[in-house]
Design a protein around this motif. Structure first.
Motif, PDB file in Angstrom:
ATOM      1  N   ARG B  98       0.813  -1.222   0.000  1.00 58.17           N
ATOM      2  CA  ARG B  98       0.000   0.000   0.000  1.00 58.17           C
ATOM      3  C   ARG B  98       0.848   1.274   0.000  1.00 58.17           C
ATOM      4  NH1 ARG B  98      -0.367   3.022   4.863  1.00 58.17           N
ATOM      5  NH2 ARG B  98      -0.424   1.902   6.846  1.00 58.17           N
ATOM      6  N   ASN B  99       2.173   1.099   0.125  1.00 54.54           N
ATOM      7  CA  ASN B  99       3.024   2.264   0.342  1.00 54.54           C
ATOM      8  C   ASN B  99       3.076   3.246  -0.811  1.00 54.54           C
ATOM      9  OD1 ASN B  99       3.517   1.343   2.850  1.00 54.54           O
ATOM     10  ND2 ASN B  99       5.735   1.136   2.638  1.00 54.54           N
ATOM     11  N   ASN B 100       2.813   2.782  -2.016  1.00 56.24           N
ATOM     12  CA  ASN B 100       2.792   3.777  -3.095  1.00 56.24           C
ATOM     13  C   ASN B 100       1.371   4.119  -3.533  1.00 56.24           C
ATOM     14  OD1 ASN B 100       2.508   1.313  -4.458  1.00 56.24           O
ATOM     15  ND2 ASN B 100       4.715   1.221  -4.817  1.00 56.24           N
ATOM     16  N   ILE B 101       0.420   3.867  -2.642  1.00 58.68           N
ATOM     17  CA  ILE B 101      -0.966   4.304  -2.866  1.00 58.68           C
ATOM     18  C   ILE B 101      -1.311   5.282  -1.739  1.00 58.68           C
ATOM     19  CG2 ILE B 101      -3.376   3.571  -3.056  1.00 58.68           C
ATOM     20  CD1 ILE B 101      -2.273   0.747  -3.713  1.00 58.68           C
ATOM     21  N   ASP B 102      -1.954   6.367  -2.082  1.00 66.22           N
ATOM     22  CA  ASP B 102      -2.357   7.343  -1.075  1.00 66.22           C
ATOM     23  C   ASP B 102      -3.264   6.684  -0.032  1.00 66.22           C
ATOM     24  OD1 ASP B 102      -2.732  10.328  -0.340  1.00 66.22           O
ATOM     25  OD2 ASP B 102      -4.773   9.506  -0.423  1.00 66.22           O
ATOM     26  N   LEU B 103      -3.020   6.975   1.245  1.00 66.90           N
ATOM     27  CA  LEU B 103      -3.755   6.320   2.335  1.00 66.90           C
ATOM     28  C   LEU B 103      -5.273   6.536   2.201  1.00 66.90           C
ATOM     29  CD1 LEU B 103      -3.583   4.725   4.974  1.00 66.90           C
ATOM     30  CD2 LEU B 103      -3.289   6.882   6.185  1.00 66.90           C
ATOM     31  N   TRP B 104      -5.674   7.769   1.845  1.00 68.40           N
ATOM     32  CA  TRP B 104      -7.117   8.046   1.724  1.00 68.40           C
ATOM     33  C   TRP B 104      -7.713   7.287   0.552  1.00 68.40           C
ATOM     34  CZ3 TRP B 104      -9.733   9.321   5.641  1.00 68.40           C
ATOM     35  CH2 TRP B 104      -9.148  10.081   6.661  1.00 68.40           C
ATOM     36  N   ASP B 105      -6.931   7.120  -0.514  1.00 65.93           N
ATOM     37  CA  ASP B 105      -7.427   6.309  -1.640  1.00 65.93           C
ATOM     38  C   ASP B 105      -7.668   4.872  -1.194  1.00 65.93           C
ATOM     39  OD1 ASP B 105      -7.403   8.410  -3.360  1.00 65.93           O
ATOM     40  OD2 ASP B 105      -5.482   7.921  -4.295  1.00 65.93           O
ATOM     41  N   CYS B 106      -6.764   4.356  -0.343  1.00 63.28           N
ATOM     42  CA  CYS B 106      -6.945   2.999   0.211  1.00 63.28           C
ATOM     43  C   CYS B 106      -8.258   2.927   0.998  1.00 63.28           C
ATOM     44  CB  CYS B 106      -5.807   2.632   1.159  1.00 63.28           C
ATOM     45  SG  CYS B 106      -4.267   2.238   0.368  1.00 63.28           S
ATOM     46  N   PHE B 107      -8.445   3.901   1.899  1.00 62.89           N
ATOM     47  CA  PHE B 107      -9.649   3.908   2.742  1.00 62.89           C
ATOM     48  C   PHE B 107     -10.914   3.988   1.892  1.00 62.89           C
ATOM     49  CE2 PHE B 107      -7.346   5.667   6.682  1.00 62.89           C
ATOM     50  CZ  PHE B 107      -7.250   4.391   7.187  1.00 62.89           C
ATOM     51  N   ARG B 108     -10.888   4.917   0.929  1.00 65.15           N
ATOM     52  CA  ARG B 108     -12.080   5.095   0.095  1.00 65.15           C
ATOM     53  C   ARG B 108     -12.393   3.813  -0.662  1.00 65.15           C
ATOM     54  NH1 ARG B 108     -10.687  10.855  -0.162  1.00 65.15           N
ATOM     55  NH2 ARG B 108      -8.950  10.409  -1.558  1.00 65.15           N
ATOM     56  N   TYR B 113     -16.220   2.655  -1.594  1.00 61.62           N
ATOM     57  CA  TYR B 113     -16.605   2.256  -2.944  1.00 61.62           C
ATOM     58  C   TYR B 113     -16.967   0.782  -3.041  1.00 61.62           C
ATOM     59  CZ  TYR B 113     -14.287   6.677  -4.056  1.00 61.62           C
ATOM     60  OH  TYR B 113     -13.897   7.982  -4.095  1.00 61.62           O
ATOM     61  N   GLU B 114     -16.508   0.005  -2.106  1.00 65.71           N
ATOM     62  CA  GLU B 114     -16.722  -1.437  -2.205  1.00 65.71           C
ATOM     63  C   GLU B 114     -18.219  -1.741  -2.204  1.00 65.71           C
ATOM     64  OE1 GLU B 114     -15.797  -5.325  -2.700  1.00 65.71           O
ATOM     65  OE2 GLU B 114     -14.395  -3.644  -2.773  1.00 65.71           O
ATOM     66  N   GLY B 115     -18.672  -2.539  -3.164  1.00 69.50           N
ATOM     67  CA  GLY B 115     -20.088  -2.837  -3.275  1.00 69.50           C
ATOM     68  C   GLY B 115     -20.597  -3.634  -2.082  1.00 69.50           C
ATOM     69  N   GLY B 116     -21.894  -3.478  -1.780  1.00 65.35           N
ATOM     70  CA  GLY B 116     -22.501  -4.296  -0.732  1.00 65.35           C
ATOM     71  C   GLY B 116     -22.349  -3.736   0.662  1.00 65.35           C
ATOM     72  N   LEU B 117     -21.663  -2.594   0.781  1.00 62.10           N
ATOM     73  CA  LEU B 117     -21.519  -1.999   2.113  1.00 62.10           C
ATOM     74  C   LEU B 117     -22.738  -1.141   2.423  1.00 62.10           C
ATOM     75  CD1 LEU B 117     -17.795  -0.818   2.063  1.00 62.10           C
ATOM     76  CD2 LEU B 117     -18.720  -2.792   3.247  1.00 62.10           C
ATOM     77  N   GLU B 118     -23.204  -1.214   3.664  1.00 66.49           N
ATOM     78  CA  GLU B 118     -24.320  -0.366   4.058  1.00 66.49           C
ATOM     79  C   GLU B 118     -23.814   0.758   4.956  1.00 66.49           C
ATOM     80  OE1 GLU B 118     -27.813  -2.132   5.597  1.00 66.49           O
ATOM     81  OE2 GLU B 118     -27.936  -3.598   3.957  1.00 66.49           O
ATOM     82  N   GLY B 119     -24.364   1.938   4.771  1.00 72.50           N
ATOM     83  CA  GLY B 119     -23.963   3.092   5.580  1.00 72.50           C
ATOM     84  C   GLY B 119     -22.463   3.310   5.480  1.00 72.50           C
ATOM     85  N   ASN B 120     -21.967   3.319   4.235  1.00 69.81           N
ATOM     86  CA  ASN B 120     -20.513   3.401   4.010  1.00 69.81           C
ATOM     87  C   ASN B 120     -19.866   4.536   4.799  1.00 69.81           C
ATOM     88  OD1 ASN B 120     -21.345   1.568   2.204  1.00 69.81           O
ATOM     89  ND2 ASN B 120     -20.497   2.564   0.394  1.00 69.81           N
TER      90      ASN B 120
END
Lengths: 248, 181
Positions: B98-108, B113-120
């Motif tokens: 994950r080190n070359n991906i922005d932390l907030w992009d990881c969280f988002r 964005y992940e499908g099937g989540l409720e109250g994201n």
């Protein structure tokens, strides 16, 4: 004491090593059965001299053995703690400069960077990791290009240009921004005429160029450098590709 | 012999998968020999919450969040000899992908964005440790005395390393034992 072309010698780590004019220190050493660590050198190609792992001490001065022609009576030191420490530091710098996650890499066990690190007893990368942002190009139907693992040895560049006659790869940028580029308008490997049968697809010392759908045909633990040290493997390779041993 | 003070050992897993600890347990019946020579302080095998004064601290996993950093500092402060075990402690390994991906992009990506989540929503409980921008190898945070590579190192490798260390020898691994995968 005849005048046969093989009666010229150099000394490597106290051993008398014969050579013929035109051979480099590396050529003479490998033909004699002495391993000098290297990554960018491949005896099938013109020497490149960039990785600096093969630096040896020649009459007290450090020189790149893959590019330095052997000259009568040279006294060469190769397998010394000082030189091997320098080599280990070079390998450590290559590890921190890219993203080399061995357990997640298909090339693990077949990787020369990893094998050189094993040979040099590297226990950690020691330096601060860069974790650089590098591209993965999966656009080609048969080949992956993962720049996270590229060490800029230019073997693919040389093989594509000299053997395949295709010029698929090149090097761009300077200093820390130096990187491998693909010679197509889009910059994508899928838009070139690169083929899995090309020499350039089989010379990468790391896992930067991988043939798709091959990854785990041989399980981890049974691969080239799981079984043998890189020094032994390189010697066997030399035997296989040795040109006519009698002078030509 | 019984009077001889046992070597006190602490272990922990930071941003790791406990695979190195599993590999340690894989020494099987040699565990009895090991427990003849050492006693455990804080480890996942005991229920000790904080690391006391120890001879050897063995750390699995990299430093991914504030809790990892606090535990690592506690180990360094209390252990005479600190050992980095496994690829994650040594170079970050898979968590460091994950080190070359922005932390907030990881969280988002994971929580919004992940499908099937409720109250994201991105978890924000004060009990949760603060994640760092990157996963760090432990030697980039504290001084490390010994490295034991592998993902995980095999049980035989761990046994060889530990017995060398406990018996006062410089740990030395054979070619077959030095593996990064």
């Amino acid at each position: 004491m005849g005048a046969s072309p093989m009666n010229k010698t150099i000394t490597i780590d106290g051993k008398t090593v014969p050579f013929v004019d035109g051979q480099t220190i590396m050529d003479a050493a490998m033909a004699f059965g002495i391993y000098i660590p290297h990554l960018c050198h491949n005896p099938e190609f013109e020497p490149h001299g960039s990785c600096k792992l093969c630096v040896v001490s020649v009459n007290g001065r450090n020189m790149t053995s893959c590019t330095m022609p052997a000259v009568e009576d040279m006294v060469v030191a190769n397998d010394t703690p000082e030189l091997n420490d320098d080599r280990k530091a070079l390998v450590q710098m290559l590890f921190v400069e890219g993203n080399h996650i061995c357990p997640a890499c298909e090339a693990s066990g077949n990787c020369q960077l990893q094998a050189a690190a094993y040979y040099l007893n590297m226990l950690s990368p020691h330096f601060t990791h860069f974790y650089p942002q590098r591209k993965v190009d999966a656009s080609h139907p048969d080949i992956f290009l993962d720049l996270n693992r590229c060490i800029l040895c230019e073997l693919c560049v040389r093989a594509s240009r000299e053997v395949d006659g295709k010029n698929v790869f090149g090097i761009s940028g300077r200093g820390i921004d130096t990187h491998l580029v693909v010679n197509s308008a889009s910059g994508r490997l899928g838009d070139t005429n690169f083929a899995a049968t090309d020499k350039a697809a089989h010379v990468c010392p790391t896992g930067a160029i991988l043939i798709k759908r091959q990854g785990y045909k041989i399980p981890i633990g049974q691969r080239t450098f799981d079984r043998k040290k890189i020094s032994e493997v390189q010697m066997e390779l030399i035997e296989q590709i040795k040109p006519e041993p009698d002078d030509g | 012999m019984d009077e001889k003070k046992k070597i006190r050992v602490a272990t922990c897993s930071l941003a790791g998968c406990f695979g190195c600890h599993m590999s340690l347990l894989d020494i099987d019946e040699k565990l009895f020999d090991l427990l003849g020579m050492i006693e455990f302080d804080r480890t996942p095998f005991t229920d000790i919450k904080h690391c006391g004064s120890c001879d050897i601290g063995i750390v699995e996993g990299g430093v991914s969040n504030a809790e990892n950093a606090r535990v690592l500092k506690e180990f360094r402060d209390n252990c005479k000899v600190l050992v980095a075990i496994g690829a994650c402690a040594i170079d970050g390994n898979v968590p460091a992908l994950r080190n070359n991906i922005d932390l907030w992009d990881c969280f988002r990506e994971v929580y919004l964005y992940e499908g099937g989540l409720e109250g994201n929503q991105i978890p924000n409980d004060p009990e949760l440790p603060l994640p760092f921008d990157k996963v760090y190898p432990i030697y980039e945070v504290v001084k490390v005395d010994y490295f034991l590579p592998g993902c995980p190192p095999s049980a035989d490798t761990i046994w060889k390393f530990l017995t060398d260390l406990i018996e006062g020898r410089e740990p030395k691994l054979s070619y077959e034992m030095l593996r990064y995968d």
